[in-house]
Design a protein around this motif. Structure first.
Motif, PDB file in Angstrom:
ATOM      1  N   VAL A   1       1.616   4.577   0.817  1.00 60.42           N
ATOM      2  CA  VAL A   1       1.706   5.944   2.441  1.00 60.42           C
ATOM      3  C   VAL A   1       2.110   7.157   1.707  1.00 60.42           C
ATOM      4  O   VAL A   1       3.781   7.381   1.486  1.00 60.42           O
ATOM      5  CB  VAL A   1       2.580   5.073   4.048  1.00 60.42           C
ATOM      6  CG1 VAL A   1       2.835   6.386   5.070  1.00 60.42           C
ATOM      7  CG2 VAL A   1       2.217   3.932   3.543  1.00 60.42           C
TER       8      VAL A   1
ATOM      9  N   GLU B   1       1.224  -1.120   0.066  1.00 57.32           N
ATOM     10  CA  GLU B   1      -0.147   0.071   0.286  1.00 57.32           C
ATOM     11  C   GLU B   1       0.667   1.244  -0.083  1.00 57.32           C
ATOM     12  O   GLU B   1       1.695   0.868   0.962  1.00 57.32           O
ATOM     13  CB  GLU B   1      -0.901  -0.294   1.248  1.00 57.32           C
ATOM     14  CG  GLU B   1      -2.204  -1.479   1.608  1.00 57.32           C
ATOM     15  CD  GLU B   1      -2.928  -0.875   0.091  1.00 57.32           C
ATOM     16  OE1 GLU B   1      -3.304   0.538  -0.342  1.00 57.32           O
ATOM     17  OE2 GLU B   1      -3.067  -1.780  -0.487  1.00 57.32           O
TER      18      GLU B   1
ATOM     19  N   GLN C   1       4.505   9.839  -2.185  1.00 57.52           N
ATOM     20  CA  GLN C   1       4.045   8.362  -1.669  1.00 57.52           C
ATOM     21  C   GLN C   1       4.910   7.146  -2.021  1.00 57.52           C
ATOM     22  O   GLN C   1       5.700   7.319  -2.779  1.00 57.52           O
ATOM     23  CB  GLN C   1       2.469   7.976  -2.485  1.00 57.52           C
ATOM     24  CG  GLN C   1       1.415   9.414  -2.750  1.00 57.52           C
ATOM     25  CD  GLN C   1       0.676   8.335  -3.015  1.00 57.52           C
ATOM     26  OE1 GLN C   1      -0.080   7.565  -2.947  1.00 57.52           O
ATOM     27  NE2 GLN C   1      -0.042   9.733  -3.751  1.00 57.52           N
TER      28      GLN C   1
END
Length: 158
Positions: A98, A96, A116
């Motif tokens: 972050v 994922e 990110q």
């Protein structure tokens, strides 16, 4: 003869019109097909898996392109992974993303905002057995063309 001249002129006019209009369509197409951060990471590694290191290099942020010119990157990736490790296939697992509000590629690099981070696990099936490399991959907007681009972190300036 006159009819032939009119046909040739018509084709020339059509070619000029298409040439003048095409950049407009290409610009609109590239803006409308912009990829999000996760899709850029996925596309980058899809190119890497296919051995298309030139296309993966195109997804680098300008700061990364300063570290590697295209030819240098293509040769290094092909040599290390394909030749030295004898890799024919590898798996990619992308975690994922972050948000990183303030991030630097290296100590002397400029601060990038709205970056990110995606943890990536690469599992190489090599002549030395299965090798795993875990690397955080960063994605930031390239302000020049408003597309997300790939960066890697470097703890030292090289």
């Amino acid at each position: 003869m006159r009819r032939m001249l009119l046909i040739v002129c018509g084709f020339c006019l059509l070619a000029i019109i298409v040439y003048r209009i095409d950049p407009f369509f290409m610009t609109k197409k590239s803006l409308s097909s912009s990829l999000g951060p996760k899709e850029v990471v996925e596309k980058f590694y899809a190119y890497e898996q296919a051995g298309d290191f030139g296309s993966s290099w195109e997804l680098f942020h300008p700061l990364m392109k300063e570290k590697f010119n295209k030819q240098q990157y293509i040769q290094a990736r092909a040599r290390v992974f394909l030749e030295d490790f004898g890799v024919e296939t590898f798996e990619v697992r992308i975690g994922e993303l972050v948000e990183e509000s303030s991030w630097r590629m290296s100590p002397l690099s400029p601060v990038l905002t709205d970056t990110q981070k995606a943890p990536v696990l690469l599992v190489y099936h090599s002549i030395f057995g299965d090798l795993q490399i875990r690397q955080d991959v960063y994605v930031a907007l390239d302000e020049e063309n408003s597309d997300y681009r790939i960066l890697w972190a470097y703890s030292q300036q090289k």
